[in-house]
Design a protein around this motif. Structure first.
Motif, mmCIF file in Angstrom:
data_model
loop_
_atom_site.group_PDB
_atom_site.id
_atom_site.type_symbol
_atom_site.label_atom_id
_atom_site.label_comp_id
_atom_site.label_asym_id
_atom_site.label_seq_id
_atom_site.Cartn_x
_atom_site.Cartn_y
_atom_site.Cartn_z
ATOM 1 N N PRO A 82 0.836 -1.202 0.000
ATOM 2 C CA PRO A 82 0.000 0.000 0.000
ATOM 3 C C PRO A 82 0.873 1.256 0.000
ATOM 4 O O PRO A 82 1.766 1.400 0.834
ATOM 5 C CB PRO A 82 -0.794 -0.116 1.310
ATOM 6 N N LEU A 83 0.621 2.159 -0.918
ATOM 7 C CA LEU A 83 1.466 3.339 -1.030
ATOM 8 C C LEU A 83 1.096 4.437 -0.041
ATOM 9 O O LEU A 83 1.732 5.501 -0.039
ATOM 10 C CB LEU A 83 1.427 3.869 -2.462
ATOM 11 N N ASP A 84 0.077 4.191 0.788
ATOM 12 C CA ASP A 84 -0.201 5.128 1.882
ATOM 13 C C ASP A 84 0.483 4.691 3.171
ATOM 14 O O ASP A 84 0.188 5.204 4.248
ATOM 15 C CB ASP A 84 -1.709 5.271 2.110
ATOM 16 N N MET A 85 1.415 3.749 3.044
ATOM 17 C CA MET A 85 2.251 3.315 4.158
ATOM 18 C C MET A 85 3.708 3.562 3.781
ATOM 19 O O MET A 85 4.099 3.390 2.617
ATOM 20 C CB MET A 85 2.045 1.828 4.473
ATOM 21 N N SER A 86 4.525 3.943 4.746
ATOM 22 C CA SER A 86 5.929 4.233 4.449
ATOM 23 C C SER A 86 6.641 3.013 3.872
ATOM 24 O O SER A 86 7.483 3.152 2.973
ATOM 25 C CB SER A 86 6.640 4.735 5.706
ATOM 26 N N ALA A 87 6.320 1.818 4.367
ATOM 27 C CA ALA A 87 6.981 0.614 3.854
ATOM 28 C C ALA A 87 6.672 0.405 2.374
ATOM 29 O O ALA A 87 7.577 0.102 1.574
ATOM 30 C CB ALA A 87 6.553 -0.605 4.663
ATOM 31 N N GLY A 88 5.405 0.539 1.987
ATOM 32 C CA GLY A 88 5.038 0.376 0.593
ATOM 33 C C GLY A 88 5.702 1.418 -0.290
ATOM 34 O O GLY A 88 6.238 1.104 -1.365
ATOM 35 N N HIS A 89 5.693 2.652 0.157
ATOM 36 C CA HIS A 89 6.295 3.746 -0.604
ATOM 37 C C HIS A 89 7.806 3.553 -0.744
ATOM 38 O O HIS A 89 8.373 3.695 -1.837
ATOM 39 C CB HIS A 89 5.980 5.065 0.104
ATOM 40 N N ASP A 90 8.489 3.220 0.351
ATOM 41 C CA ASP A 90 9.946 3.107 0.328
ATOM 42 C C ASP A 90 10.421 1.903 -0.488
ATOM 43 O O ASP A 90 11.467 1.966 -1.152
ATOM 44 C CB ASP A 90 10.491 3.006 1.750
ATOM 45 N N ARG A 91 9.674 0.805 -0.440
ATOM 46 C CA ARG A 91 10.079 -0.372 -1.222
ATOM 47 C C ARG A 91 9.935 -0.108 -2.715
ATOM 48 O O ARG A 91 10.757 -0.576 -3.518
ATOM 49 C CB ARG A 91 9.278 -1.594 -0.780
ATOM 50 N N LEU A 92 8.914 0.643 -3.102
ATOM 51 C CA LEU A 92 8.789 1.022 -4.513
ATOM 52 C C LEU A 92 9.945 1.938 -4.912
ATOM 53 O O LEU A 92 10.539 1.777 -5.985
ATOM 54 C CB LEU A 92 7.452 1.730 -4.749
ATOM 55 N N ARG A 93 10.300 2.875 -4.062
ATOM 56 C CA ARG A 93 11.377 3.813 -4.363
ATOM 57 C C ARG A 93 12.716 3.091 -4.533
ATOM 58 O O ARG A 93 13.493 3.402 -5.445
ATOM 59 C CB ARG A 93 11.465 4.858 -3.255
ATOM 60 N N GLY A 94 13.006 2.119 -3.664
ATOM 61 C CA GLY A 94 14.254 1.378 -3.780
ATOM 62 C C GLY A 94 14.334 0.596 -5.077
ATOM 63 O O GLY A 94 15.396 0.538 -5.725
ATOM 64 N N TRP A 95 13.228 -0.022 -5.477
ATOM 65 C CA TRP A 95 13.155 -0.762 -6.748
ATOM 66 C C TRP A 95 13.387 0.178 -7.922
ATOM 67 O O TRP A 95 14.170 -0.111 -8.838
ATOM 68 C CB TRP A 95 11.792 -1.451 -6.841
#
Length: 335
Positions: A195-208
């Motif tokens: 979920p991109l409204d969670m920091s984990a979801g957002h950060d994992r997409l950014r790292g990829w």
């Protein structure tokens, strides 16, 4: 002759200059209390002649000698996702023999009855560990207003939430996964996000994204998931419809990755020969998957233990800093 009321734990805390929670922990022989606080509370107990009466104190103050693990998710999600069971195991292990109960409080914060908010405002617990924080959650505001000692497990998404937290470097973890796929020779690499409204979801997409951009590869193969198996399966089907030439896949949770492997098999694709797959969590699902899943370590038990330690220090009145743990990649058969 006027009979003076018996001194209360609140009286002891005020005399010692500490919080009621700290006074309670000293009285109950908690070994983790700072020595200065222990000395001050012990002196106050002796001066006031305080005698603990736990049953009476609970009736009067509703003190629970507990910490709450607060999960703003549906019951179905909490009981189905191994992340939450791993968190609870880590918390209870860290509590150990301390005279303190762990209470699970769950439910969407936008529920009509506001049951989580009412519980936290009601003085039923001495501290809270908040897990699975979403961007629009306002629990941080409730905790600030009540001044309830609290720690977040996972970096809060809301910038206004100035609260201590324990997290893993999700961006670096996802970069490890993506780089492994690039190094294997994958060139059409997709991702199923959390979920991109969670920091984990957002950060994992950014790292990829960062790794693919550095490698000169397209970052268009993104489908959004929700960390669940069902969400991972649906997102994988959408990816395959868009990119039948997909040769690498990073899923932002093991549950989604294992579901993706199943969908790839249905489509007649072999893992890892046709499509290499990497997950995130290093959960039990990763080792039970066939083929066994290459995945990023998410040290859930360690994070939960650190969150308990931080919370106890906050309850002692200490100023604490956020902690970010490192991670690593476990290479198995899927990539």
């Amino acid at each position: 002759m006027v009979t003076r009321p018996a001194p209360t734990l609140e009286d002891v805390a005020a005399r010692a200059g500490v919080s009621r929670a700290t006074a309670s922990r000293v009285v109950n022989a908690d070994p983790r209390v700072r020595e200065a606080a222990r000395v001050a509370v012990s002196a106050a107990v002796a001066e006031l002649g305080y005698r603990p009466n736990r049953a009476a104190r609970r009736l009067v103050t509703r003190a629970a000698d507990s910490i709450a693990v607060v999960v703003p998710e549906s019951d179905e999600r909490v009981f189905a996702d191994p992340f939450f069971s791993g968190t609870l195991r880590g918390v209870t292990r860290a509590i150990g023999e301390l005279p303190m109960q762990v209470v699970l409080v769950m439910g969407r914060p936008d529920d009509g009855d506001r049951r989580m908010e009412r519980y936290l405002r009601g003085g039923h617990t001495d501290g809270a560990i908040v897990v699975s924080h979403h961007q629009n959650d306002t629990l941080w505001r409730v905790l600030a207003e009540t001044q309830l000692p609290s720690v977040f497990l996972g970096r809060p998404y809301a910038e206004q939430a100035r609260v201590p937290y324990v997290d893993v470097d999700n961006c670096a973890g996802a970069a490890l996964a993506a780089r492994h796929l690039v190094d294997r020779g994958c060139r059409r690499i997709g991702t199923v996000t959390g979920p991109l409204d969670m920091s984990a979801g957002h950060d994992r997409l950014r790292g990829w994204e960062q790794v693919l951009q550095e490698a000169g590869l397209e970052t268009d193969l993104v489908e959004h998931g929700d960390f669940t198996a069902a969400g991972g399966a649906e997102a994988t089907r959408r990816l395959l419809a868009r990119a039948p030439d997909l040769d690498g896949l990073f899923a932002a949770s093991d549950q989604m990755a294992v579901a993706a492997i199943g969908e790839l098999g249905v489509a007649g694709l072999r893992v890892p020969e046709d499509v290499a797959v990497v997950g995130y969590d290093d959960s039990e699902a990763a080792t039970m998957s066939r083929p066994a899943l290459t995945t990023v370590v998410n040290p859930i038990a360690e994070m939960a233990g650190r969150a308990v330690d931080l919370l106890l220090r906050v309850m002692d009145g200490e100023e604490v800093e956020p902690e970010t743990l490192t991670t690593g990649l476990v290479v198995r058969e899927s990539a």
